[in-house]
Scaffold this motif. Structure first.
Motif, PDB file in Angstrom:
ATOM      1  N   TRP A  24       0.855  -1.179   0.000  1.00 12.53           N
ATOM      2  CA  TRP A  24       0.000   0.000   0.000  1.00 12.53           C
ATOM      3  C   TRP A  24       0.891   1.229   0.000  1.00 12.53           C
ATOM      4  CZ3 TRP A  24       1.011   3.068   4.125  1.00 12.53           C
ATOM      5  CH2 TRP A  24       1.582   2.465   5.232  1.00 12.53           C
ATOM      6  N   MET A  25       0.364   2.312  -0.529  1.00  8.35           N
ATOM      7  CA  MET A  25       1.070   3.597  -0.532  1.00  8.35           C
ATOM      8  C   MET A  25       0.073   4.692  -0.211  1.00  8.35           C
ATOM      9  SD  MET A  25       3.694   3.337  -3.704  1.00  8.35           S
ATOM     10  CE  MET A  25       4.583   4.792  -3.234  1.00  8.35           C
ATOM     11  N   LYS A  26       0.524   5.682   0.541  1.00  7.99           N
ATOM     12  CA  LYS A  26      -0.338   6.788   0.943  1.00  7.99           C
ATOM     13  C   LYS A  26       0.375   8.094   0.615  1.00  7.99           C
ATOM     14  CE  LYS A  26      -1.293   8.292   5.398  1.00  7.99           C
ATOM     15  NZ  LYS A  26      -1.713   8.039   6.763  1.00  7.99           N
ATOM     16  N   LEU A  27      -0.308   8.965  -0.101  1.00  9.14           N
ATOM     17  CA  LEU A  27       0.247  10.271  -0.451  1.00  9.14           C
ATOM     18  C   LEU A  27       0.278  11.143   0.795  1.00  9.14           C
ATOM     19  CD1 LEU A  27       1.190  12.128  -2.757  1.00  9.14           C
ATOM     20  CD2 LEU A  27      -1.182  12.826  -3.016  1.00  9.14           C
ATOM     21  N   VAL A  28       1.435  11.753   1.075  1.00 12.50           N
ATOM     22  CA  VAL A  28       1.616  12.548   2.289  1.00 12.50           C
ATOM     23  C   VAL A  28       2.108  13.927   1.890  1.00 12.50           C
ATOM     24  CG1 VAL A  28       2.883  12.713   4.465  1.00 12.50           C
ATOM     25  CG2 VAL A  28       2.213  10.497   3.597  1.00 12.50           C
ATOM     26  N   GLN A  29       1.574  14.947   2.544  1.00 12.58           N
ATOM     27  CA  GLN A  29       2.070  16.298   2.294  1.00 12.58           C
ATOM     28  C   GLN A  29       3.349  16.500   3.088  1.00 12.58           C
ATOM     29  OE1 GLN A  29      -0.769  19.368   3.055  1.00 12.58           O
ATOM     30  NE2 GLN A  29       0.396  20.888   1.947  1.00 12.58           N
ATOM     31  N   PRO A  30       4.455  16.835   2.412  1.00 12.07           N
ATOM     32  CA  PRO A  30       5.724  16.985   3.139  1.00 12.07           C
ATOM     33  C   PRO A  30       5.707  18.226   4.020  1.00 12.07           C
ATOM     34  CG  PRO A  30       6.004  17.579   0.842  1.00 12.07           C
ATOM     35  CD  PRO A  30       4.609  17.053   0.986  1.00 12.07           C
ATOM     36  N   SER A  31       6.343  18.126   5.190  1.00  8.96           N
ATOM     37  CA  SER A  31       6.357  19.268   6.104  1.00  8.96           C
ATOM     38  C   SER A  31       7.239  20.398   5.569  1.00  8.96           C
ATOM     39  CB  SER A  31       6.797  18.830   7.495  1.00  8.96           C
ATOM     40  OG  SER A  31       8.008  18.134   7.431  1.00  8.96           O
ATOM     41  N   LYS A 103       4.948  18.694 -12.942  1.00 12.47           N
ATOM     42  CA  LYS A 103       4.788  19.394 -11.675  1.00 12.47           C
ATOM     43  C   LYS A 103       3.629  18.778 -10.928  1.00 12.47           C
ATOM     44  CE  LYS A 103       6.778  23.623 -13.185  1.00 12.47           C
ATOM     45  NZ  LYS A 103       6.846  25.039 -13.064  1.00 12.47           N
ATOM     46  N   PHE A 104       3.860  18.454  -9.675  1.00 13.96           N
ATOM     47  CA  PHE A 104       2.820  17.870  -8.830  1.00 13.96           C
ATOM     48  C   PHE A 104       2.424  18.891  -7.789  1.00 13.96           C
ATOM     49  CE2 PHE A 104       1.449  15.706  -4.995  1.00 13.96           C
ATOM     50  CZ  PHE A 104       0.412  14.933  -5.501  1.00 13.96           C
ATOM     51  N   LYS A 105       1.116  19.139  -7.674  1.00 18.56           N
ATOM     52  CA  LYS A 105       0.602  20.036  -6.647  1.00 18.56           C
ATOM     53  C   LYS A 105      -0.282  19.216  -5.727  1.00 18.56           C
ATOM     54  CE  LYS A 105      -1.967  24.208  -5.853  1.00 18.56           C
ATOM     55  NZ  LYS A 105      -3.341  24.586  -6.046  1.00 18.56           N
ATOM     56  N   PHE A 106       0.004  19.278  -4.436  1.00 16.42           N
ATOM     57  CA  PHE A 106      -0.779  18.522  -3.466  1.00 16.42           C
ATOM     58  C   PHE A 106      -2.210  19.044  -3.485  1.00 16.42           C
ATOM     59  CE2 PHE A 106      -2.203  17.044   0.674  1.00 16.42           C
ATOM     60  CZ  PHE A 106      -1.658  15.778   0.701  1.00 16.42           C
ATOM     61  N   PRO A 107      -3.211  18.160  -3.593  1.00 11.25           N
ATOM     62  CA  PRO A 107      -4.598  18.633  -3.703  1.00 11.25           C
ATOM     63  C   PRO A 107      -5.076  19.292  -2.408  1.00 11.25           C
ATOM     64  CG  PRO A 107      -4.525  16.250  -3.503  1.00 11.25           C
ATOM     65  CD  PRO A 107      -3.107  16.714  -3.649  1.00 11.25           C
ATOM     66  N   ASP A 108      -5.829  20.388  -2.582  1.00 12.92           N
ATOM     67  CA  ASP A 108      -6.390  21.099  -1.436  1.00 12.92           C
ATOM     68  C   ASP A 108      -7.775  20.529  -1.173  1.00 12.92           C
ATOM     69  OD1 ASP A 108      -6.819  22.813   0.609  1.00 12.92           O
ATOM     70  OD2 ASP A 108      -7.152  24.579  -0.632  1.00 12.92           O
ATOM     71  N   ILE A 109      -7.856  19.566  -0.267  1.00 17.63           N
ATOM     72  CA  ILE A 109      -9.127  18.884  -0.031  1.00 17.63           C
ATOM     73  C   ILE A 109     -10.054  19.688   0.868  1.00 17.63           C
ATOM     74  CG2 ILE A 109      -8.223  16.586  -0.427  1.00 17.63           C
ATOM     75  CD1 ILE A 109      -7.874  16.262   2.534  1.00 17.63           C
ATOM     76  N   GLU A 111     -10.693  22.955   0.448  1.00 16.85           N
ATOM     77  CA  GLU A 111     -11.109  24.161  -0.248  1.00 16.85           C
ATOM     78  C   GLU A 111     -12.625  24.331  -0.187  1.00 16.85           C
ATOM     79  OE1 GLU A 111     -11.008  25.784  -4.798  1.00 16.85           O
ATOM     80  OE2 GLU A 111      -9.276  24.709  -4.039  1.00 16.85           O
ATOM     81  N   LYS A 112     -13.362  23.263  -0.338  1.00 18.43           N
ATOM     82  CA  LYS A 112     -14.816  23.325  -0.296  1.00 18.43           C
ATOM     83  C   LYS A 112     -15.296  23.687   1.104  1.00 18.43           C
ATOM     84  CE  LYS A 112     -18.822  20.725  -1.789  1.00 18.43           C
ATOM     85  NZ  LYS A 112     -19.323  19.468  -2.311  1.00 18.43           N
ATOM     86  N   ALA A 113     -14.582  23.255   2.112  1.00 17.46           N
ATOM     87  CA  ALA A 113     -14.975  23.540   3.490  1.00 17.46           C
ATOM     88  C   ALA A 113     -14.880  25.036   3.780  1.00 17.46           C
ATOM     89  CB  ALA A 113     -14.106  22.762   4.461  1.00 17.46           C
ATOM     90  N   LYS A 114     -13.944  25.746   3.151  1.00 13.21           N
ATOM     91  CA  LYS A 114     -13.829  27.189   3.364  1.00 13.21           C
ATOM     92  C   LYS A 114     -15.068  27.906   2.849  1.00 13.21           C
ATOM     93  CE  LYS A 114      -8.818  27.091   3.006  1.00 13.21           C
ATOM     94  NZ  LYS A 114      -7.661  27.412   2.179  1.00 13.21           N
TER      95      LYS A 114
END
Length: 150
Positions: A24-31, A103-109, A111-114
């Protein structure tokens, strides 16, 4: 992929087994901020660099230049109830380098909540305004119960 454990062969037909991937692999936002062509994954400990490369290239058709892995040591902490020292599981991170033009941009999940927060604030202001109107209408009638209004 040499790290897989396959089920033992059983005599008889039909073979009622389904081979599911053990990885398994999980996409992680780097600090810390990274270059736009580097993607950060958390993956299973059994995966090697070659497994990660094959996983992404064959399943998701992603062109990969380089794969680096890092094993982060789990934290040692004291168990609250008994006082034992407990170690959390180690975590394996994979840093995958894509071609320069990719170019990879981490998705802003969130955004809809704002947008929904603005709607909630508007409805809250409307509720406060209607409550103030209700209080102002009945402030001179202290002898009448609150459920009985004009």
């Amino acid at each position: 992929m040499s790290t897989r454990w396959y089920p033992i062969y059983q005599r008889g037909n039909p073979q009622l087994r389904i081979f599911l991937p053990n990885f398994w692999m999980k996409l992680v936002q780097p600090s810390p901020k990274q270059l736009p062509n580097i993607v950060h994954f958390q993956c299973s400990m059994e995966m090697t660099k070659y497994d990660i490369r094959n996983y992404l290239e064959k399943i998701y058709s992603i062109p990969i230049i380089n794969v680096r892995t890092k094993i982060a040591l789990g934290k040692f902490r004291k168990d609250v109830g008994r006082g034992y020292v407990v170690k959390d599981d180690d975590i394996k991170y994979a840093f995958v380098t894509l071609p320069k033009d990719t170019k990879f941009k981490f998705p802003d999940i969130f955004e809809k909540a704002k947008d929904t927060d603005d709607d909630h604030l508007k409805s809250l202001e409307e509720a406060k305004k209607s409550f103030r109107n209700y209080i102002d209408r009945n402030k001179d009638r202290s002898d009448v119960p609150s459920w009985f209004s004009i």
